[in-house]
Design a protein around this motif. Structure first.
Motif, PDB file in Angstrom:
ATOM      1  N   PRO A  68       0.809  -1.285  -0.154  1.00 22.97           N
ATOM      2  CA  PRO A  68       0.081  -0.186  -0.059  1.00 22.97           C
ATOM      3  C   PRO A  68       0.673   1.225  -0.089  1.00 22.97           C
ATOM      4  O   PRO A  68       1.962   1.308   0.388  1.00 22.97           O
ATOM      5  CB  PRO A  68      -0.788  -0.134   1.529  1.00 22.97           C
ATOM      6  N   VAL A  69       0.247   2.259  -0.465  1.00 22.19           N
ATOM      7  CA  VAL A  69       0.983   3.576  -0.522  1.00 22.19           C
ATOM      8  C   VAL A  69       0.437   4.349   0.669  1.00 22.19           C
ATOM      9  O   VAL A  69      -0.590   4.427   1.056  1.00 22.19           O
ATOM     10  CB  VAL A  69       0.552   4.228  -1.837  1.00 22.19           C
ATOM     11  N   LEU A  70       1.463   5.322   1.427  1.00 22.09           N
ATOM     12  CA  LEU A  70       1.101   5.895   2.519  1.00 22.09           C
ATOM     13  C   LEU A  70       0.756   7.363   2.219  1.00 22.09           C
ATOM     14  O   LEU A  70       1.624   8.003   0.915  1.00 22.09           O
ATOM     15  CB  LEU A  70       2.358   6.034   3.302  1.00 22.09           C
ATOM     16  N   HIS A  71      -0.117   7.950   2.691  1.00 21.43           N
ATOM     17  CA  HIS A  71      -0.459   9.334   2.182  1.00 21.43           C
ATOM     18  C   HIS A  71      -0.432  10.312   3.619  1.00 21.43           C
ATOM     19  O   HIS A  71      -1.289   9.679   4.678  1.00 21.43           O
ATOM     20  CB  HIS A  71      -1.656   9.585   1.516  1.00 21.43           C
ATOM     21  N   GLU A  72       0.194  11.042   3.901  1.00 22.53           N
ATOM     22  CA  GLU A  72       0.154  12.098   5.251  1.00 22.53           C
ATOM     23  C   GLU A  72      -0.990  12.524   5.267  1.00 22.53           C
ATOM     24  O   GLU A  72      -1.246  13.264   4.486  1.00 22.53           O
ATOM     25  CB  GLU A  72       1.449  12.963   5.447  1.00 22.53           C
ATOM     26  N   VAL A  73      -1.712  12.613   6.376  1.00 19.66           N
ATOM     27  CA  VAL A  73      -2.895  13.230   6.706  1.00 19.66           C
ATOM     28  C   VAL A  73      -2.687  14.351   7.499  1.00 19.66           C
ATOM     29  O   VAL A  73      -3.170  15.448   7.379  1.00 19.66           O
ATOM     30  CB  VAL A  73      -4.043  12.247   7.705  1.00 19.66           C
ATOM     31  N   GLY A  74      -1.891  14.153   8.609  1.00 19.52           N
ATOM     32  CA  GLY A  74      -1.359  15.276   9.346  1.00 19.52           C
ATOM     33  C   GLY A  74      -1.125  14.810  10.779  1.00 19.52           C
ATOM     34  O   GLY A  74      -0.877  13.718  11.074  1.00 19.52           O
ATOM     35  N   GLU A  75      -0.922  15.697  11.718  1.00  9.68           N
ATOM     36  CA  GLU A  75      -0.670  15.641  13.130  1.00  9.68           C
ATOM     37  C   GLU A  75      -1.730  15.313  13.919  1.00  9.68           C
ATOM     38  O   GLU A  75      -2.816  16.020  13.611  1.00  9.68           O
ATOM     39  CB  GLU A  75       0.390  16.798  13.766  1.00  9.68           C
ATOM     40  N   GLU A  76      -1.648  14.596  14.999  1.00  6.11           N
ATOM     41  CA  GLU A  76      -2.765  14.299  16.221  1.00  6.11           C
ATOM     42  C   GLU A  76      -2.264  15.696  17.155  1.00  6.11           C
ATOM     43  O   GLU A  76      -1.505  16.157  17.148  1.00  6.11           O
ATOM     44  CB  GLU A  76      -2.399  13.155  16.597  1.00  6.11           C
ATOM     45  N   LEU A  77      -3.175  15.625  18.069  1.00  7.75           N
ATOM     46  CA  LEU A  77      -3.086  16.548  19.213  1.00  7.75           C
ATOM     47  C   LEU A  77      -2.084  16.163  19.994  1.00  7.75           C
ATOM     48  O   LEU A  77      -2.039  15.044  20.329  1.00  7.75           O
ATOM     49  CB  LEU A  77      -4.450  16.847  19.790  1.00  7.75           C
ATOM     50  N   ASP A  78      -1.305  17.068  20.557  1.00  2.00           N
ATOM     51  CA  ASP A  78      -0.175  16.488  21.588  1.00  2.00           C
ATOM     52  C   ASP A  78      -0.783  16.120  22.701  1.00  2.00           C
ATOM     53  O   ASP A  78      -1.877  16.740  23.291  1.00  2.00           O
ATOM     54  CB  ASP A  78       0.829  17.862  21.797  1.00  2.00           C
ATOM     55  N   THR A  79      -0.302  15.175  23.650  1.00  2.00           N
ATOM     56  CA  THR A  79      -0.736  14.923  24.842  1.00  2.00           C
ATOM     57  C   THR A  79       0.435  15.108  25.959  1.00  2.00           C
ATOM     58  O   THR A  79       1.649  14.560  25.532  1.00  2.00           O
ATOM     59  CB  THR A  79      -1.190  13.353  24.962  1.00  2.00           C
ATOM     60  N   GLN A  80       0.344  15.707  26.904  1.00  2.00           N
ATOM     61  CA  GLN A  80       1.295  15.782  27.985  1.00  2.00           C
ATOM     62  C   GLN A  80       0.836  15.297  29.196  1.00  2.00           C
ATOM     63  O   GLN A  80      -0.520  15.304  29.650  1.00  2.00           O
ATOM     64  CB  GLN A  80       1.620  17.172  28.336  1.00  2.00           C
TER      65      GLN A  80
END
Length: 158
Positions: A40-52
């Motif tokens: 399969p080919v990867l497609h970047e969707v984006g970043e998730e929200l950061d968790t601390q």
């Protein structure tokens, strides 16, 4: 460790008070598209929200543990984004909501009052400060498409 405030809640005032642990989690999202042959080919969707996440404690040696615990429980119940500020005066630039709160009462006095409590708080990044701000940014993105006339838009039939 570091000294910090979550909104008006002090979660560490000196090296004696904690927090005793700090973790940051970041994640990217990728979509996978199946192809006829091969992987399969990867497609970047984006970043998730950061968790601390922070591990810390409150003790009657330096504060009222019940009062500080009430502030944390209120922040959890309100679901309102609060700023995260470090003692050096540094504001992280992001606001966070309480995603999870784990509380362990370590010691009580004879009357049942809390002497020492340990907690782990997980904060989820809340980058949009208001729904109005979100709607305004969406409207700005869509506005150029709405102002095009039929003569300049090749997708419109006459």
């Amino acid at each position: 460790m570091i000294a910090l405030h979550f909104g008006s809640i002090p979660m560490g005032l000196s090296s004696l008070t904690g927090p005793i642990g700090h973790g940051i989690s970041r994640q990217n999202t990728f979509a996978q598209y199946d192809v006829t042959r091969g992987k399969p080919v990867l497609h970047e969707v984006g970043e998730e929200l950061d968790t601390q996440s922070f591990d810390f404690f409150f003790s009657e040696e330096f504060c009222n543990p019940r009062a500080e615990l009430n502030k944390l429980e209120l922040a959890f119940a309100m679901k309102t984004p609060l700023p995260l500020m470090f003692a050096a005066g540094g504001f992280t630039g992001h606001r966070y909501v309480v995603d999870a709160l784990d509380i362990t009462v370590q010691k009580t006095n004879r009357s049942g009052g809390i002497v020492r409590v340990e907690a782990t708080i997980t904060l989820l990044e809340a980058p949009i400060t208001s729904l109005l701000g979100l709607l305004t940014s969406i409207a700005r993105a869509v506005a150029p498409a709405l102002t095009r006339s039929a003569s300049t838009n090749p997708n419109v039939r006459r």
